[in-house]
Write a protein that holds these residues in place. Structure first.
Motif, PDB file in Angstrom:
ATOM      1  N   LYS A 218       0.731  -1.331   0.110  1.00 35.76           N
ATOM      2  CA  LYS A 218      -0.071   0.102  -0.229  1.00 35.76           C
ATOM      3  C   LYS A 218       0.824   1.202  -0.037  1.00 35.76           C
ATOM      4  N   ALA A 219       1.967   1.122   0.783  1.00 28.99           N
ATOM      5  CA  ALA A 219       2.834   2.381   0.601  1.00 28.99           C
ATOM      6  C   ALA A 219       3.238   3.017  -0.728  1.00 28.99           C
ATOM      7  N   HIS A 220       3.406   1.939  -1.798  1.00 28.02           N
ATOM      8  CA  HIS A 220       3.702   2.574  -3.052  1.00 28.02           C
ATOM      9  C   HIS A 220       2.831   1.833  -4.083  1.00 28.02           C
ATOM     10  N   SER A 221       1.541   2.176  -3.705  1.00 29.65           N
ATOM     11  CA  SER A 221       0.387   1.566  -4.381  1.00 29.65           C
ATOM     12  C   SER A 221       0.487   2.143  -5.848  1.00 29.65           C
ATOM     13  N   GLY A 222       0.772   3.560  -5.976  1.00 30.64           N
ATOM     14  CA  GLY A 222       0.767   3.921  -7.700  1.00 30.64           C
ATOM     15  C   GLY A 222       1.825   3.262  -8.463  1.00 30.64           C
ATOM     16  N   THR A 223       3.038   3.041  -7.821  1.00 34.50           N
ATOM     17  CA  THR A 223       4.028   2.427  -8.561  1.00 34.50           C
ATOM     18  C   THR A 223       3.598   1.018  -8.768  1.00 34.50           C
ATOM     19  N   GLU A 224       3.578   0.289  -7.700  1.00 33.37           N
ATOM     20  CA  GLU A 224       3.164  -1.135  -7.788  1.00 33.37           C
ATOM     21  C   GLU A 224       1.990  -1.374  -8.959  1.00 33.37           C
ATOM     22  N   ARG A 225       0.899  -0.452  -8.841  1.00 32.87           N
ATOM     23  CA  ARG A 225       0.013  -0.835  -9.758  1.00 32.87           C
ATOM     24  C   ARG A 225       0.424  -0.595 -11.174  1.00 32.87           C
ATOM     25  N   ALA A 226       1.157   0.531 -11.490  1.00 27.96           N
ATOM     26  CA  ALA A 226       1.598   0.343 -12.823  1.00 27.96           C
ATOM     27  C   ALA A 226       2.473  -0.732 -13.124  1.00 27.96           C
ATOM     28  N   LEU A 227       3.305  -1.133 -12.207  1.00 27.59           N
ATOM     29  CA  LEU A 227       4.199  -2.536 -12.617  1.00 27.59           C
ATOM     30  C   LEU A 227       3.369  -3.485 -12.940  1.00 27.59           C
ATOM     31  N   ALA A 228       2.157  -3.681 -12.209  1.00 31.08           N
ATOM     32  CA  ALA A 228       1.319  -4.829 -12.180  1.00 31.08           C
ATOM     33  C   ALA A 228       0.633  -4.740 -13.762  1.00 31.08           C
ATOM     34  N   PHE A 229       0.364  -3.429 -14.018  1.00 31.93           N
ATOM     35  CA  PHE A 229      -0.425  -3.239 -15.336  1.00 31.93           C
ATOM     36  C   PHE A 229       0.620  -3.682 -16.540  1.00 31.93           C
ATOM     37  N   GLY A 230       1.875  -3.007 -16.399  1.00 31.93           N
ATOM     38  CA  GLY A 230       2.891  -3.575 -17.367  1.00 31.93           C
ATOM     39  C   GLY A 230       3.165  -4.970 -17.663  1.00 31.93           C
ATOM     40  N   ARG A 231       3.142  -5.857 -16.233  1.00 27.99           N
ATOM     41  CA  ARG A 231       3.437  -7.216 -16.297  1.00 27.99           C
ATOM     42  C   ARG A 231       1.919  -7.912 -16.786  1.00 27.99           C
ATOM     43  N   GLY A 232       0.776  -7.386 -16.729  1.00 33.96           N
ATOM     44  CA  GLY A 232      -0.347  -7.623 -17.387  1.00 33.96           C
ATOM     45  C   GLY A 232      -0.199  -7.683 -18.855  1.00 33.96           C
ATOM     46  N   VAL A 233       0.176  -6.451 -19.160  1.00 28.53           N
ATOM     47  CA  VAL A 233       0.425  -6.499 -20.671  1.00 28.53           C
ATOM     48  C   VAL A 233       1.331  -7.441 -21.498  1.00 28.53           C
ATOM     49  N   LEU A 234       2.418  -7.545 -20.650  1.00 27.12           N
ATOM     50  CA  LEU A 234       3.448  -8.646 -21.217  1.00 27.12           C
ATOM     51  C   LEU A 234       2.950 -10.093 -21.139  1.00 27.12           C
ATOM     52  N   TYR A 235       2.104 -10.469 -20.236  1.00 24.94           N
ATOM     53  CA  TYR A 235       1.568 -11.827 -20.183  1.00 24.94           C
ATOM     54  C   TYR A 235       0.291 -11.733 -21.375  1.00 24.94           C
ATOM     55  N   ALA A 236      -0.170 -10.836 -21.435  1.00 30.77           N
ATOM     56  CA  ALA A 236      -1.283 -11.069 -22.320  1.00 30.77           C
ATOM     57  C   ALA A 236      -0.718 -11.072 -23.934  1.00 30.77           C
ATOM     58  N   VAL A 237       0.410 -10.499 -24.102  1.00 31.14           N
ATOM     59  CA  VAL A 237       1.094 -10.729 -25.333  1.00 31.14           C
ATOM     60  C   VAL A 237       1.761 -12.262 -25.324  1.00 31.14           C
ATOM     61  N   PHE A 238       2.135 -12.716 -24.483  1.00 29.10           N
ATOM     62  CA  PHE A 238       2.605 -14.258 -23.985  1.00 29.10           C
ATOM     63  C   PHE A 238       1.266 -15.024 -24.553  1.00 29.10           C
ATOM     64  N   PHE A 239       0.137 -14.842 -23.862  1.00 32.51           N
ATOM     65  CA  PHE A 239      -1.053 -15.547 -24.162  1.00 32.51           C
ATOM     66  C   PHE A 239      -1.554 -15.490 -25.540  1.00 32.51           C
ATOM     67  N   VAL A 240      -1.554 -14.309 -26.333  1.00 35.15           N
ATOM     68  CA  VAL A 240      -1.994 -14.121 -27.580  1.00 35.15           C
ATOM     69  C   VAL A 240      -1.114 -15.122 -28.651  1.00 35.15           C
TER      70      VAL A 240
END
Length: 254
Positions: free
Chosen positions: A78-100
């Motif tokens: 929670k202390a770094h929620s903004g940064t962690e959420r951004a990193l999570a989104f980037g990782r989500g995009v990466l794995y979406a590419v792997f999925f496709v």
């Protein structure tokens, strides 16, 4: 459930990449040591189609879990929620590419481009534009920093804060930590070198200097240590795959 499936899929791929790299170090014919080569290796087995579909599901699950983290926040961060959420989104995009990419391979036998090809194509296309060399250099520098971060993560054992091993025995905890240390350092070393090759390509204005995971792994065999360094890094990849399987069991965010 999504997280467990995702970490398991990631673990299987890293184990296979490590096994392919070991085969290369031993002088055996093998597909490229990256995600694309791992898919090829799986497809050549009698049970390959089933495993490939499981990877499709696993990559989709990981992408959805990361997007959920980006939307709802990362547990324990929670202390770094903004940064962690951004990193999570980037990782989500990466794995979406792997999925496709994996889905296309299973359905249409359209193999995703190897990391070597992707790195070369990106460099060539970027350098056709004004400021392209700078962009390639910046991307390379960012990847170098990411590699150094992974090495630090392994060396300092900071990854332990993402695990909930309170119910595990002492030997289990020691084993999981060993897998995380060696695996993260090996992964950081490879990604750091990929970044170095990109920076070199930018400085020399030569796209052929850019390398993906496979070419970077092979470059370790041309050091004074010979194939032994490649074997060591490859074993590190296998161990990181094992660590990913441990994350599927004990990750604190699950």
């Amino acid at each position: 459930m999504l997280a467990r499936l995702g970490f398991t899929a990631r673990g299987v791929v890293y184990i296979l990449i490590g096994v392919l790299a070991i085969a290369i170090a031993r002088g055996k014919a093998a597909p490229e040591a990256d995600r694309t080569g791992a898919l090829q290796a799986i497809a050549g087995e009698s049970y390959g189609r089933l495993v490939l579909w499981l990877l499709v599901i696993g990559f989709a699950a990981m992408a959805l879990w990361r997007f959920a983290q980006a939307l709802y926040g990362v547990r324990g961060r929670k202390a770094h929620s903004g940064t962690e959420r951004a990193l999570a989104f980037g990782r989500g995009v990466l794995y979406a590419v792997f999925f496709v990419g994996t889905l296309k391979f299973v359905r249409d036998r359209q193999l995703p481009a190897s990391t070597n090809q992707q790195s070369h194509d990106f460099t060539v296309q970027a350098m056709t534009h004004t400021g392209g060399r700078v962009l390639v250099g910046v991307v390379g520098a960012v990847i170098v920093l990411a590699g150094l971060y992974l090495i630090k993560t392994g060396a300092t054992r900071s990854f332990v804060k993402d695990l909930n091993l309170s119910g595990a025995g002492k030997r289990t905890r020691e084993t999981v930590e060993m897998l995380g240390v060696v695996g993260n350092v090996a992964r950081g070393l490879v990604f750091g070198m990929i970044g170095v090759f990109l920076v070199d390509a930018a400085v020399r204005y030569d796209a052929s200097k850019a390398k993906g995971i496979d070419a970077t792994l092979r470059s370790f065999a041309h050091t004074p240590l010979g194939p032994w360094l490649l074997v060591a890094v490859a074993v590190g990849f296998v161990l990181f795959g094992g660590y990913s399987l441990c994350e599927a069991r004990w990750h604190r965010g699950i």
